[in-house]
Design a protein around this motif. Structure first.
Motif, short mmCIF file in Angstrom:
data_model
loop_
_atom_site.label_atom_id
_atom_site.label_comp_id
_atom_site.label_asym_id
_atom_site.label_seq_id
_atom_site.Cartn_x
_atom_site.Cartn_y
_atom_site.Cartn_z
N LEU A 470 5.39 -45.34 2.47
CA LEU A 470 5.71 -44.58 3.66
C LEU A 470 6.54 -45.36 4.67
O LEU A 470 7.53 -44.85 5.21
CB LEU A 470 4.38 -44.21 4.30
CG LEU A 470 4.35 -43.12 5.30
CD1 LEU A 470 4.24 -41.80 4.58
CD2 LEU A 470 3.14 -43.28 6.18
N VAL A 471 6.14 -46.59 4.93
CA VAL A 471 6.80 -47.33 6.02
C VAL A 471 8.28 -47.61 5.71
O VAL A 471 9.14 -47.27 6.51
CB VAL A 471 6.01 -48.62 6.33
CG1 VAL A 471 6.76 -49.46 7.35
CG2 VAL A 471 4.63 -48.27 6.87
N ILE A 474 10.22 -44.17 5.88
CA ILE A 474 10.45 -43.58 7.20
C ILE A 474 11.40 -44.45 8.00
O ILE A 474 12.27 -43.95 8.72
CB ILE A 474 9.11 -43.33 7.92
CG1 ILE A 474 8.34 -42.31 7.10
CG2 ILE A 474 9.34 -42.84 9.31
CD1 ILE A 474 7.32 -41.57 7.84
N PHE A 478 14.96 -42.81 9.35
CA PHE A 478 15.21 -42.78 10.80
C PHE A 478 16.43 -43.60 11.17
O PHE A 478 17.26 -43.16 11.98
CB PHE A 478 13.98 -43.26 11.57
CG PHE A 478 13.14 -42.13 12.03
CD1 PHE A 478 13.30 -41.61 13.30
CD2 PHE A 478 12.21 -41.55 11.19
CE1 PHE A 478 12.54 -40.54 13.72
CE2 PHE A 478 11.45 -40.49 11.60
CZ PHE A 478 11.60 -39.98 12.86
N SER B 232 -1.35 -42.51 9.09
CA SER B 232 -0.61 -41.44 8.43
C SER B 232 0.35 -40.77 9.40
O SER B 232 0.01 -39.80 10.04
CB SER B 232 -1.59 -40.40 7.92
OG SER B 232 -2.31 -39.90 9.01
N PRO B 233 1.58 -41.29 9.54
CA PRO B 233 2.48 -40.77 10.57
C PRO B 233 2.86 -39.30 10.41
O PRO B 233 2.84 -38.56 11.39
CB PRO B 233 3.71 -41.66 10.45
CG PRO B 233 3.63 -42.29 9.12
CD PRO B 233 2.18 -42.40 8.79
N ILE B 234 3.17 -38.88 9.20
CA ILE B 234 3.68 -37.51 9.03
C ILE B 234 2.58 -36.51 9.33
O ILE B 234 2.75 -35.57 10.11
CB ILE B 234 4.20 -37.29 7.61
CG1 ILE B 234 5.32 -38.29 7.31
CG2 ILE B 234 4.71 -35.87 7.44
CD1 ILE B 234 5.71 -38.34 5.86
N LEU B 238 2.34 -33.63 12.47
CA LEU B 238 2.09 -32.21 12.23
C LEU B 238 0.76 -31.78 12.85
O LEU B 238 0.66 -30.70 13.41
CB LEU B 238 2.10 -31.92 10.73
CG LEU B 238 3.47 -32.10 10.11
CD1 LEU B 238 3.41 -31.87 8.62
CD2 LEU B 238 4.46 -31.13 10.73
N ILE B 241 1.23 -31.18 16.47
CA ILE B 241 1.93 -29.92 16.74
C ILE B 241 0.96 -28.75 16.63
O ILE B 241 0.86 -27.91 17.52
CB ILE B 241 3.07 -29.70 15.74
CG1 ILE B 241 4.15 -30.74 15.94
CG2 ILE B 241 3.66 -28.31 15.90
CD1 ILE B 241 5.26 -30.64 14.94
N MET B 253 9.85 -33.40 17.90
CA MET B 253 9.14 -33.81 16.69
C MET B 253 9.57 -35.21 16.28
O MET B 253 8.77 -36.02 15.83
CB MET B 253 9.49 -32.81 15.58
CG MET B 253 8.47 -32.76 14.48
SD MET B 253 9.08 -31.73 13.14
CE MET B 253 8.48 -30.14 13.59
N TRP B 254 10.83 -35.51 16.47
CA TRP B 254 11.34 -36.82 16.05
C TRP B 254 10.92 -37.92 17.01
O TRP B 254 10.71 -39.05 16.61
CB TRP B 254 12.84 -36.78 15.81
CG TRP B 254 13.13 -35.59 14.97
CD1 TRP B 254 14.03 -34.62 15.20
CD2 TRP B 254 12.42 -35.22 13.77
NE1 TRP B 254 13.91 -33.65 14.23
CE2 TRP B 254 12.94 -34.00 13.35
CE3 TRP B 254 11.39 -35.78 13.03
CZ2 TRP B 254 12.48 -33.34 12.23
CZ3 TRP B 254 10.92 -35.13 11.91
CH2 TRP B 254 11.47 -33.93 11.52
N ALA B 257 7.50 -38.61 15.86
CA ALA B 257 7.52 -39.32 14.58
C ALA B 257 7.91 -40.78 14.80
O ALA B 257 7.34 -41.68 14.19
CB ALA B 257 8.50 -38.64 13.63
N PHE B 258 8.87 -40.99 15.68
CA PHE B 258 9.32 -42.36 15.96
C PHE B 258 8.15 -43.19 16.48
O PHE B 258 7.91 -44.33 16.05
CB PHE B 258 10.44 -42.32 17.00
CG PHE B 258 11.00 -43.66 17.35
CD1 PHE B 258 11.96 -44.26 16.55
CD2 PHE B 258 10.55 -44.35 18.46
CE1 PHE B 258 12.46 -45.50 16.87
CE2 PHE B 258 11.04 -45.59 18.79
CZ PHE B 258 12.00 -46.18 17.98
N ILE B 261 5.73 -44.08 13.72
CA ILE B 261 6.16 -45.14 12.80
C ILE B 261 5.71 -46.48 13.33
O ILE B 261 5.12 -47.30 12.62
CB ILE B 261 7.67 -45.17 12.65
CG1 ILE B 261 8.14 -43.90 12.03
CG2 ILE B 261 8.09 -46.34 11.77
CD1 ILE B 261 9.62 -43.74 12.14
N THR B 264 2.16 -46.84 12.81
CA THR B 264 1.77 -47.09 11.43
C THR B 264 2.13 -48.51 11.02
O THR B 264 1.37 -49.18 10.30
CB THR B 264 2.46 -46.09 10.51
OG1 THR B 264 2.26 -44.80 11.03
CG2 THR B 264 1.91 -46.16 9.11
#
Lengths: 693, 693
Positions: A470-471, A474, A478, B232-234, B238, B241, B253-254, B257-258, B261, B264
């Protein structure tokens, strides 16, 4: 006749919007946005109207529930149909590719090359020729256009059956014939057409009639299109959100996900027939957060730059074709033939390039050394480099031809090879066990840098069946998205720009934002008085039908009081006529029949403005008809469904606010008032036009 | 003094909103919603204002770009801080658990049990006692409250440092002491507080000052809180949200997510120290779409029903505690001690229940028979059944105590055991190789049926490091969510309901929707004339500051012309005073100083309405002051930042429309007009109150 119209009104009243049973308490977790996403649709009657004349079953089917059975049924059908169509297309493409291999296997290098290129020429020319008989909307990826449609633009013939057929056949022929194109974009368009057709079935008519539901259904079809290509529901839903939406009503995410599950179940069932190739699950070693991340960072920067170059060059090529700057090169067939020859010659000469995208991706994602797959015959690194460069170049060329063309799969392949190359270099210099992960990250980063949709990472996770890397993944997507979007807008946005599609949300220039409502509003528009005659209403409908959605009604001193939906007004006029018809003399009846035959047949998208008086201008009006037309309208009649709180703004509202309102409220038109008096109107079309010029 | 205020105005002008450089063309892929998510903030000046007096660096840092460096920096700091805090909490909990094991290992069953229970009693009592000194908002999971805050409600002391400390310590003690609670919910609250504090740093002040950014930053912190618990970032993005949003601006959302990351990366770096347990990656066999899906369907239905029971029962318990129906049972400590004794006795007696949640999940997810882990000592199936029932019951009890309490981890464990049990039964009767997958699906389905957030599926994918069992998993969570949501609202919505938090979006009753704007609007509110005096402005500010955000300004005939932000008005008044101060006699100056000392110190949330005149009522006004206060205000002055297009609706606007506007436009107040004349006002608070009664 009269009954038919009455029934139609009844139906439209019942089905135009969900009805909520007023006797039943509402559940606390229902939101207003589950019912409406558009301010024009928000009506009190949805909450207060009674629906006792509906059968229990129908009430249940129409209940405004996230789990509404009729919508779920429609979504399931959509998912399964899309999966089946995807499978058929996949199968056809593979058969064509196999047939081409079979034909060009005579053993003589020159003969083989000739057959290889000729095959391509024949199939691609047929694919291109298909475009001659059908609308030009069948060209290109279709994702850009879907984006525009979802934002409220109408594109002519976009959902036609002929568009569907052309797109399906042309994509199959072009990819089967060996062009370096993807089928994802076109397939999204295809599944959009399927969704449109499904929503027109009798039992799903209420989906079609309700703008909110129709758009949500269409958004679900975008996700289904992607899901049926990759078998990746989660990634598909996120991809559809990213590519198409500015803001997203969360409850619709689950509608899309539900559709994608059916799609994926269908995909996996069909896939288990083992007729089509797929991408194999991988078994990467676990990777931890170490200094190796730096190489992934470098990989992503490279992918970002390549993506930006891809967008810039392909945009330029498409622009040149659109502007017809070099007619020699950009005739429909000449350009295609040139590109086809370059492309198929390149794939024949370059080692490994004749392989299908999927088998290349499978090779790249392998964890072992890939020495036994023939990739290492001469020099593994050099082979990867050549493959990458050639694939990148021919994909740019192929995307620019006048064919339905996606770009995700070729770029995924190119990115996988690029990533593997970086992995190979790291392996040779510093040493790593994760060359396969480099390939996976490279693939995702390359696609992400062109489409600017980070969700491709999840699609790749779903393709490989693993998520523990994952790391680096992502980080890769990005950084790639960041680098590329700092240089250029995404490929889809570039296409929207080249095609001059009136897509609403983008900001073009700051100068514009010094305008206020007064500067951009239209001051000439049809407008009714509260006690207008039937004639005035008819004239207003004819005048406004091609540009407006609703007609404003003003009271004393031009105070804005109501507005009337034009379609409702048309039904009202027709009903009124039908209910009076028996009283007329044959002469009057004939005249009215002639008019109403014309009036009912009008299609808003193709009608050129006119008035009732201009229609009559050849014949003299019968006295009875005059009397009939001068009757005042009854503004409180239910079938007119007059809205007594039309949405208005003041003259001094800045453009930025209007823009915001159009996006967030899904407005089609907004009234401009001054001290409560109606002084202008801004329709969505006017607004978009002003924004673009 | 005067300089300080001037500087403050300058700063607020510069920092309150992004400035867009008018000399630079805008990039096509920027959307208006990237700048604003709230209509009140949409100002022309953001687009037309010049910012040449800013340094290049500052301009870059403040540029309204998705990649805005200062926001990215803030997000990175947030992510890393959250990950570190999560690690510390994890470590502390584990040490407590080990210590408890160590103490209760004397060999004598009765002694051991006594120590086991006493340890629990001591830690939990301390945890509960901590709540005595701090605000009651530190109780419960916190996700429900964050949901309310994001929808625009202010909750007193919610972001206090003391709340942070209590929550952190109480969660650590309660879970370390052996209650069956999760730390996810409370940790979301903790990371929300961290986000709040970070946004108050000097360099990030512009995030704090801009409502849009502040809320987006807070939403990102929800995701970070979940990400730092699971790595678990993703799934975290979600989840945030789903749980918090009605509609979602895609670009945010980004941002989330940033942030995740970094979270994580931090989590994995700290995890590599191998101090804390984690959930191991699994190696499930690939599963295909077969008739076995039917068993997954049954599993999901069961999980859905159990989830619904969980919500209903725990809600009832919490409600009983809130209403103090049985004072005997619901005293702060009495109830806690009772539950603690039940819980720790149960965990001591029941086999395997003293194990940590993580090790149980690891056991359940294993692919082999789990015979060697001691689970099969007597009867594997029976052990699972007992564990499941006891865990389910004590989790319900623990969630209802007056402590910070999450529920995801215990339910995940309970679900995993339940799923494994179903898998075991299938294995014994029909035969299957996928008992581990049943456990994973069961875990996700159980959590999903209580929180109604399907994204837990992705969190489980990320935990197991595999994603190829997609179809059974998604089938499982969707069916579970469907079954449960058909019976009851989600756990978080139930809590919102019990706590009577004024959360906006839910629809309560259809009757309400027969109201229109006129029925619910407030007709008494402070209001200014165009040529009002400073005295009138001051009075209006004092009158409105506790309930309103902006003051309307009317022209001739009560026509609504402008509105003024109350905070801007306060600054304007103070500046005006500061610029004139040198001209006053000492007497007047003393009087004004007294007033302005009071005026500047007002905190809107705790101020009780008053007027300037009532402040003066004890002393007589000095003549000079009278003159000063009777000066007319200059409406066009830039520091007043008058909005010349206030958002208004007509009297007949139905409640459904108003509800829709409040949600989609992020309004804090809306004006009700009649023929352009201002007749009423609806603030968010009034609206929410009316909606709830």
């Amino acid at each position: 006749m009269a009954e038919e119209i009455e029934a139609r009104i009844e139906r439209s009243k019942r089905e135009s919007i969900f009805k909520i049973n007023p006797n039943k308490p509402l559940r606390a977790n229902l939101l207003i946005t589950d019912y409406f996403t558009n301010i024009d649709q928000v009506t009190q009657s949805a909450f207060t109207g009674s629906n006792t004349n509906m059968s229990k079953l129908k009430q249940f089917m129409m209940s405004p529930h996230v789990l509404n059975p009729s919508i779920l049924l429609a979504l399931s059908i959509l998912g399964l149909t899309t999966a089946t169509l995807g499978f058929i297309m996949d199968f056809a493409i593979q058969q064509l590719q196999h047939f081409r291999f079979y034909l060009s296997n005579t053993g003589n290098y020159v003969y083989d090359m000739g057959i290889w290129i000729s095959f391509s020429l024949v199939t691609c020319t047929i694919a291109c020729a298909l475009g001659l008989w059908t609308p030009s909307v069948a060209e290109g990826s279709g994702i850009a256009e879907i984006k525009a449609v979802l934002s409220g633009i109408k594109i002519n013939k976009f959902f036609n059956f002929s568009t569907f057929l052309t797109k399906f056949a042309a994509v199959t022929l072009a990819i089967g014939g060996g062009l370096s194109l993807g089928k994802e974009g076109p397939f999204v368009h295809i599944s959009g057409i399927v969704a449109h057709k499904i929503s027109q079935f009798t039992i799903f008519k209420h989906i079609h009639r309700n703008l909110t539901l129709r758009n949500q259904f269409l958004a679900a079809s975008v996700a289904a299109g992607i899901a049926s290509m990759f078998g990746s529901p989660i990634g598909a839903v996120l991809f559809s959100i990213e590519v198409t939406a500015t803001y997203y009503i969360v409850s619709n995410m689950w509608r899309a996900a539900f559709c994608c599950i059916w799609c994926t179940v269908g995909y996996q069932l069909l896939q288990s027939a083992r007729v089509n190739d797929g991408i194999n699950n991988t078994h990467f070693k676990s990777i931890e957060v170490t200094e190796e991340l730096f190489f992934f960072f470098l990989l992503a920067v490279g992918a970002g730059l390549m993506g930006a170059i891809f967008i810039k060059v392909s945009r330029k090529l498409i622009e040149l074709r659109y502007t017809r700057a070099y007619p020699m090169l950009h005739g429909r067939f000449r350009y295609l033939i040139l590109i086809t020859i370059i492309c198929s010659a390149a794939t024949f000469i370059t080692p490994y390039l004749e392989q299908t995208d999927r088998s290349v991706i499978n090779d790249m994602f392998q964890t072992h050394d890939a020495t036994d797959d023939g990739w290492s015959k001469t020099n593994f690194g050099m082979n990867l480099l050549i493959y990458m460069i050639v694939k990148f170049c021919i994909t740019i060329l192929c995307v620019s031809v006048q064919l339905p063309a996606g770009l995700i799969y070729p770029l995924l392949t190119c990115g996988a090879v690029y990533g593997r190359l970086v992995g190979y270099l790291v392996e040779q210099t510093v040493g790593t066990e994760h060359a396969g992960i480099y390939a996976a990250v490279g693939a995702a980063a390359m696609v992400c840098s062109t489409t600017h949709s980070v969700s491709i990472a999840i699609i790749v996770f779903e393709l490989t069946g693993e998520i523990h890397y994952l790391v680096p993944m992502i980080l890769g997507v990005f950084v790639a998205a960041g680098v590329s979007s700092a240089i250029t807008p995404s490929f889809y946005d570039s296409i929207l720009d080249v095609k001059k599609l009136p897509y609403l949300p983008s900001l073009k220039s700051t100068e514009l934002y010094s305008y206020v409502a007064k500067d951009i509003s239209d001051v000439e528009f049809p407008c009714l008085q509260v006690n207008s005659s039937l004639r005035a209403l008819t004239n207003a409908v004819l005048e406004g039908i091609s540009t407006m959605n609703k007609i404003p009604v003003i009271g004393d001193g031009r105070i804005l009081k109501y507005d009337i939906n034009i379609e409702n007004a048309r039904i009202y006029i027709s009903t009124h006529y039908a209910s009076c018809i028996s009283q007329f003399s044959p002469e009057a009846r004939a005249q009215l029949d002639r008019f109403f035959h014309f009036f009912r047949g009008i299609r808003p998208e193709s009608f050129i403005e006119g008035t009732y008086d201009s229609f009559l201008h050849e014949e003299e009006e019968v006295e009875e008809v005059t009397e009939f037309m001068n009757n005042p309208i009854n503004i409180s009649q239910r079938s007119l469904a007059v809205d007594d709180s039309p949405f208005s703004i003041t003259e001094s509202t800045p453009l930025a606010k209007i823009h915001f309102l159009f996006i967030m409220l899904g407005l089609t038109q907004v009234y401009v008032t001054k001290k409560g008096e109606l002084v202008g109107i801004i329709t969505r079309d006017i607004f978009v036009k002003k924004l673009h010029n």
